[in-house]
Design a protein around this motif. Structure first.
Motif, PDB file in Angstrom:
ATOM      1  N   LEU A   1     -13.175   8.014  -4.928  1.00  0.00           N
ATOM      2  CA  LEU A   1     -12.631   9.086  -4.083  1.00  0.00           C
ATOM      3  C   LEU A   1     -11.211   8.759  -3.623  1.00  0.00           C
ATOM      4  N   ALA A   2     -10.937   7.481  -3.391  1.00  0.00           N
ATOM      5  CA  ALA A   2      -9.587   7.071  -3.009  1.00  0.00           C
ATOM      6  C   ALA A   2      -8.602   7.321  -4.149  1.00  0.00           C
ATOM      7  N   ALA A   3      -9.030   7.083  -5.388  1.00  0.00           N
ATOM      8  CA  ALA A   3      -8.158   7.340  -6.540  1.00  0.00           C
ATOM      9  C   ALA A   3      -7.843   8.825  -6.652  1.00  0.00           C
ATOM     10  N   ILE A   4      -8.839   9.664  -6.447  1.00  0.00           N
ATOM     11  CA  ILE A   4      -8.627  11.112  -6.485  1.00  0.00           C
ATOM     12  C   ILE A   4      -7.681  11.532  -5.361  1.00  0.00           C
ATOM     13  N   ASP A   5      -7.917  10.998  -4.170  1.00  0.00           N
ATOM     14  CA  ASP A   5      -7.076  11.342  -3.024  1.00  0.00           C
ATOM     15  C   ASP A   5      -5.633  10.881  -3.233  1.00  0.00           C
ATOM     16  N   TYR A   6      -5.466   9.705  -3.807  1.00  0.00           N
ATOM     17  CA  TYR A   6      -4.120   9.189  -4.091  1.00  0.00           C
ATOM     18  C   TYR A   6      -3.368  10.157  -5.004  1.00  0.00           C
ATOM     19  N   ALA A   7      -4.035  10.586  -6.077  1.00  0.00           N
ATOM     20  CA  ALA A   7      -3.394  11.508  -7.024  1.00  0.00           C
ATOM     21  C   ALA A   7      -3.059  12.824  -6.330  1.00  0.00           C
ATOM     22  N   LYS A   8      -3.953  13.320  -5.510  1.00  0.00           N
ATOM     23  CA  LYS A   8      -3.722  14.568  -4.775  1.00  0.00           C
ATOM     24  C   LYS A   8      -2.506  14.437  -3.862  1.00  0.00           C
ATOM     25  N   LYS A   9      -2.430  13.349  -3.134  1.00  0.00           N
ATOM     26  CA  LYS A   9      -1.297  13.146  -2.215  1.00  0.00           C
ATOM     27  C   LYS A   9       0.020  13.042  -2.987  1.00  0.00           C
ATOM     28  N   ARG A  10       0.008  12.388  -4.135  1.00  0.00           N
ATOM     29  CA  ARG A  10       1.229  12.278  -4.940  1.00  0.00           C
ATOM     30  C   ARG A  10       1.698  13.646  -5.413  1.00  0.00           C
ATOM     31  N   ILE A  11       0.769  14.469  -5.860  1.00  0.00           N
ATOM     32  CA  ILE A  11       1.131  15.801  -6.350  1.00  0.00           C
ATOM     33  C   ILE A  11       1.618  16.677  -5.201  1.00  0.00           C
ATOM     34  N   GLU A  12       0.988  16.562  -4.057  1.00  0.00           N
ATOM     35  CA  GLU A  12       1.417  17.349  -2.896  1.00  0.00           C
ATOM     36  C   GLU A  12       2.855  17.050  -2.501  1.00  0.00           C
ATOM     37  N   ARG A  13       3.295  15.838  -2.751  1.00  0.00           N
ATOM     38  CA  ARG A  13       4.651  15.431  -2.359  1.00  0.00           C
ATOM     39  C   ARG A  13       5.711  15.756  -3.410  1.00  0.00           C
ATOM     40  N   GLU A  14       5.283  16.217  -4.573  1.00  0.00           N
ATOM     41  CA  GLU A  14       6.246  16.521  -5.634  1.00  0.00           C
ATOM     42  C   GLU A  14       7.127  17.694  -5.245  1.00  0.00           C
ATOM     43  N   PHE A  15       8.360  17.622  -5.705  1.00  0.00           N
ATOM     44  CA  PHE A  15       9.304  18.707  -5.528  1.00  0.00           C
ATOM     45  C   PHE A  15       9.839  19.053  -6.908  1.00  0.00           C
ATOM     46  N   VAL A  16       9.688  20.290  -7.285  1.00  0.00           N
ATOM     47  CA  VAL A  16      10.162  20.728  -8.590  1.00  0.00           C
ATOM     48  C   VAL A  16      11.361  21.636  -8.365  1.00  0.00           C
ATOM     49  N   GLN A  17      12.470  21.273  -8.957  1.00  0.00           N
ATOM     50  CA  GLN A  17      13.676  22.080  -8.853  1.00  0.00           C
ATOM     51  C   GLN A  17      13.928  22.724 -10.212  1.00  0.00           C
ATOM     52  N   ILE A  18      13.994  24.031 -10.219  1.00  0.00           N
ATOM     53  CA  ILE A  18      14.181  24.768 -11.467  1.00  0.00           C
ATOM     54  C   ILE A  18      15.655  25.150 -11.582  1.00  0.00           C
ATOM     55  N   PHE A  19      16.231  24.800 -12.708  1.00  0.00           N
ATOM     56  CA  PHE A  19      17.630  25.112 -12.968  1.00  0.00           C
ATOM     57  C   PHE A  19      17.713  26.264 -13.963  1.00  0.00           C
TER      58      PHE A  19
ATOM     59  N   VAL B   1       0.877  -1.161   0.000  1.00  0.00           N
ATOM     60  CA  VAL B   1       0.000   0.000   0.000  1.00  0.00           C
ATOM     61  C   VAL B   1       0.913   1.208   0.000  1.00  0.00           C
ATOM     62  N   TRP B   2       0.675   2.138  -0.953  1.00  0.00           N
ATOM     63  CA  TRP B   2       1.585   3.263  -1.125  1.00  0.00           C
ATOM     64  C   TRP B   2       1.692   4.098   0.130  1.00  0.00           C
ATOM     65  N   TYR B   3       0.598   4.385   0.761  1.00  0.00           N
ATOM     66  CA  TYR B   3       0.636   5.062   2.054  1.00  0.00           C
ATOM     67  C   TYR B   3      -0.560   4.592   2.850  1.00  0.00           C
ATOM     68  N   SER B   4      -0.569   4.843   4.131  1.00  0.00           N
ATOM     69  CA  SER B   4      -1.517   4.154   4.994  1.00  0.00           C
ATOM     70  C   SER B   4      -2.689   5.001   5.467  1.00  0.00           C
ATOM     71  N   PHE B   5      -3.055   6.032   4.742  1.00  0.00           N
ATOM     72  CA  PHE B   5      -4.260   6.759   5.102  1.00  0.00           C
ATOM     73  C   PHE B   5      -5.435   5.809   4.969  1.00  0.00           C
ATOM     74  N   SER B   6      -6.322   5.833   5.936  1.00  0.00           N
ATOM     75  CA  SER B   6      -7.384   4.829   5.977  1.00  0.00           C
ATOM     76  C   SER B   6      -8.215   4.817   4.695  1.00  0.00           C
ATOM     77  N   MET B   7      -8.475   5.975   4.114  1.00  0.00           N
ATOM     78  CA  MET B   7      -9.294   6.014   2.911  1.00  0.00           C
ATOM     79  C   MET B   7      -8.591   5.340   1.735  1.00  0.00           C
ATOM     80  N   ASN B   8      -7.287   5.348   1.735  1.00  0.00           N
ATOM     81  CA  ASN B   8      -6.581   4.809   0.584  1.00  0.00           C
ATOM     82  C   ASN B   8      -5.999   3.425   0.813  1.00  0.00           C
TER      83      ASN B   8
END
Length: 90
Positions: free
Chosen positions: A63-81, A4-11
């Motif tokens: 709703l779990a699929a939507i939440d999963y995508a949201k959590k993945r995007i929230e964790r993204e880090f974009v480094q601009i060079f 399980v990618w992360y353990s939030f109960s909904m996902n």
């Protein structure tokens, strides 16, 4: 092995398993990938229409699929060079 990618109960209904769709995140107990749910929503499907098209899914799954995508995007880090590193070094 199912992970399980992360353990939030909904996902707990989103799983990643190398043996299922080469490790893409899917709705637990199915071969329906999260990206399919997101594509359907992008193309105007409502949750009700998704549930009609895929009767083995529940509203909680969508709703779990939507939440999963949201959590993945929230964790993204974009480094601009900068285009020219020399200007940064001066």
């Amino acid at each position: 092995m199912v992970e399980v990618w992360y353990s939030f109960s909904m996902n707990k209904n989103i799983v990643i398993d190398q043996k299922i769709l080469v490790g893409k995140p899917v709705i637990k107990g199915t071969r329906i990938p999260v990206v399919l749910i997101l594509n359907l929503l992008e193309n105007g499907y409502t949750i009700g229409r998704i549930l009609t098209a895929y009767p083995n899914l529940t509203k909680k799954d969508v709703l779990a699929a939507i939440d999963y995508a949201k959590k993945r995007i929230e964790r993204e880090f974009v480094q601009i060079f900068p285009k020219n590193l020399e200007t940064v070094r001066k």
